[in-house]
Scaffold this active site. Structure first.
Site, PDB file in Angstrom:
ATOM      1  N   LYS A  74      32.529 -15.242 -39.554  1.00 57.03           N
ATOM      2  CA  LYS A  74      31.218 -15.434 -38.910  1.00 57.03           C
ATOM      3  C   LYS A  74      31.072 -16.867 -38.369  1.00 57.03           C
ATOM      4  CE  LYS A  74      28.649 -14.531 -42.537  1.00 57.03           C
ATOM      5  NZ  LYS A  74      29.701 -14.304 -43.555  1.00 57.03           N
ATOM      6  N   ARG A 133      20.319 -13.324 -46.066  1.00 59.76           N
ATOM      7  CA  ARG A 133      21.331 -12.828 -46.996  1.00 59.76           C
ATOM      8  C   ARG A 133      20.717 -11.901 -48.035  1.00 59.76           C
ATOM      9  NH1 ARG A 133      25.285 -17.173 -46.518  1.00 59.76           N
ATOM     10  NH2 ARG A 133      27.101 -16.912 -47.828  1.00 59.76           N
ATOM     11  N   ARG A 164      41.639 -20.927 -46.978  1.00 59.53           N
ATOM     12  CA  ARG A 164      40.814 -21.748 -46.081  1.00 59.53           C
ATOM     13  C   ARG A 164      40.773 -23.205 -46.564  1.00 59.53           C
ATOM     14  NH1 ARG A 164      35.132 -19.274 -44.462  1.00 59.53           N
ATOM     15  NH2 ARG A 164      34.636 -19.408 -46.674  1.00 59.53           N
ATOM     16  N   ARG A 175      36.780 -25.825 -50.169  1.00 62.04           N
ATOM     17  CA  ARG A 175      35.382 -25.786 -50.614  1.00 62.04           C
ATOM     18  C   ARG A 175      35.339 -25.347 -52.071  1.00 62.04           C
ATOM     19  NH1 ARG A 175      32.394 -22.147 -46.103  1.00 62.04           N
ATOM     20  NH2 ARG A 175      31.437 -21.350 -47.998  1.00 62.04           N
ATOM     21  N   ARG A 222      30.928 -14.592 -55.263  1.00 65.34           N
ATOM     22  CA  ARG A 222      30.348 -14.502 -53.910  1.00 65.34           C
ATOM     23  C   ARG A 222      30.470 -13.091 -53.359  1.00 65.34           C
ATOM     24  NH1 ARG A 222      33.384 -18.743 -50.657  1.00 65.34           N
ATOM     25  NH2 ARG A 222      31.902 -18.342 -48.999  1.00 65.34           N
TER      26      ARG A 222
HETATM   27  P1  AMP Z   1      28.286 -19.874 -46.482  1.00 61.69           P
HETATM   28  O1  AMP Z   1      28.902 -21.084 -45.875  1.00 61.69           O
HETATM   29  O2  AMP Z   1      27.389 -19.132 -45.522  1.00 61.69           O
HETATM   30  O3  AMP Z   1      29.285 -18.979 -47.156  1.00 61.69           O
HETATM   31  O4  AMP Z   1      27.307 -20.391 -47.639  1.00 61.69           O
HETATM   32  C1  AMP Z   1      27.795 -21.164 -48.726  1.00 61.69           C
HETATM   33  C2  AMP Z   1      26.831 -21.083 -49.869  1.00 61.69           C
HETATM   34  O5  AMP Z   1      25.547 -21.617 -49.490  1.00 61.69           O
HETATM   35  C3  AMP Z   1      26.530 -19.692 -50.388  1.00 61.69           C
HETATM   36  O6  AMP Z   1      27.517 -19.210 -51.282  1.00 61.69           O
HETATM   37  C4  AMP Z   1      25.179 -19.924 -51.083  1.00 61.69           C
HETATM   38  O7  AMP Z   1      25.333 -20.618 -52.300  1.00 61.69           O
HETATM   39  C5  AMP Z   1      24.496 -20.880 -50.110  1.00 61.69           C
HETATM   40  N1  AMP Z   1      23.780 -20.137 -49.050  1.00 61.69           N
HETATM   41  C6  AMP Z   1      24.032 -20.154 -47.716  1.00 61.69           C
HETATM   42  N2  AMP Z   1      23.183 -19.371 -47.049  1.00 61.69           N
HETATM   43  C7  AMP Z   1      22.350 -18.827 -47.965  1.00 61.69           C
HETATM   44  C8  AMP Z   1      21.263 -17.915 -47.910  1.00 61.69           C
HETATM   45  N3  AMP Z   1      20.861 -17.381 -46.732  1.00 61.69           N
HETATM   46  N4  AMP Z   1      20.638 -17.582 -49.072  1.00 61.69           N
HETATM   47  C9  AMP Z   1      21.023 -18.111 -50.249  1.00 61.69           C
HETATM   48  N5  AMP Z   1      22.066 -18.963 -50.377  1.00 61.69           N
HETATM   49  C10 AMP Z   1      22.728 -19.328 -49.250  1.00 61.69           C
END
Ligand code: AMP
Length: 216
Positions: free
Chosen positions: A13, A88, A127, A160, A171
């Protein structure tokens, strides 16, 4: 144009959002990037969310919704924007719906990137990213010229915290429990375009543009 990108962690994404943002000249809004930025800067919010994020859990809806509301108050979203990683949960999707309505706007399309679980786990575990410029690599699929070093910055690449194997499982579980139902939520509103998230970034971008063209 207002787009939402849906799909499991590691579905690509972020990569597609960056390409689409460039293509259409609209901002890429990633709640994950915004949270990581707070964490890196050590802000109050960053300290509050650090442990949840590192363990692969979701930040609370209230905190996340407030962050998005603030971001959508900026003038650059006028021509449209791309949401990556938000909403989410169903509560976030409902909040966004009401927020956009209050702004007199609506979602154009929800792009659902379809990728098998084994493949996303493989993608996430390989990654690596540059702590300086944010460039994202994969140890085998998209390696830097010198192993472990950013092509642009020469900085040592990092993994990360939430991409570590022990957190990836959490996750994926959060995704299955809380985010997967959003596909149905948006299908009921006639917004979803499914896209096969397998192939090169450019190939997936072409499929995305085709889906958008067909839908508009
Ligand atoms: P991502 O880079 O989108 O995978 O987000 C990394 C982390 O940020 C996630 O595993 C959550 O801990 C937090 N996070 C990002 N977006 C959201 C969201 N919309 N709701 C809750 N936590 C989020």
């Amino acid at each position: 144009m207002i787009l939402i990108l849906l799909g499991p962690p590691g579905a690509g994404k972020g990569t597609q959002a960056k390409l689409l943002a460039r293509e259409y000249g609209i901002p890429h809004i990633s709640t994950g990037d915004m949270f990581r930025d707070h964490k890196a800067r050590g802000t109050e919010l960053g300290k509050k969310i650090q442990a949840i994020m590192d363990a692969g859990g979701l930040v609370t809806d209230d905190v996340t919704n407030a962050l998005v509301k603030d971001r959508l108050g900026r003038p650059d979203v006028g021509p449209g924007f791309i949401l990556d990683g938000y909403p989410r949960t169903t509560a976030q999707a409902e909040y966004l719906e009401a927020l956009l309505q209050s702004m007199g706007r609506h979602i154009d399309r929800v792009l659902s990137y379809e990728v098998a679980e084994e493949l996303v786990v493989e993608r996430i575990s390989g990654r690596r990213s540059c702590p300086k410029c944010g460039a994202v690599y994969h140890v085998s699929a998209n390696p830097p010229r010198a192993p472990g070093v950013c092509d642009r910055e020469g900085a040592a690449l990092v993994q990360r915290d939430d991409d570590r194997p022990e957190n990836v499982k959490k996750r994926m579980q959060e995704y299955a429990d809380k985010t997967w139902p959003l596909k149905r939520f948006y299908q009921e509103r006639g917004k979803v375009a499914e896209i096969e998230g397998v192939g090169t970034p450019d190939g997936i971008l072409a499929a995305t543009k085709l889906a958008l063209g067909a839908a508009r």
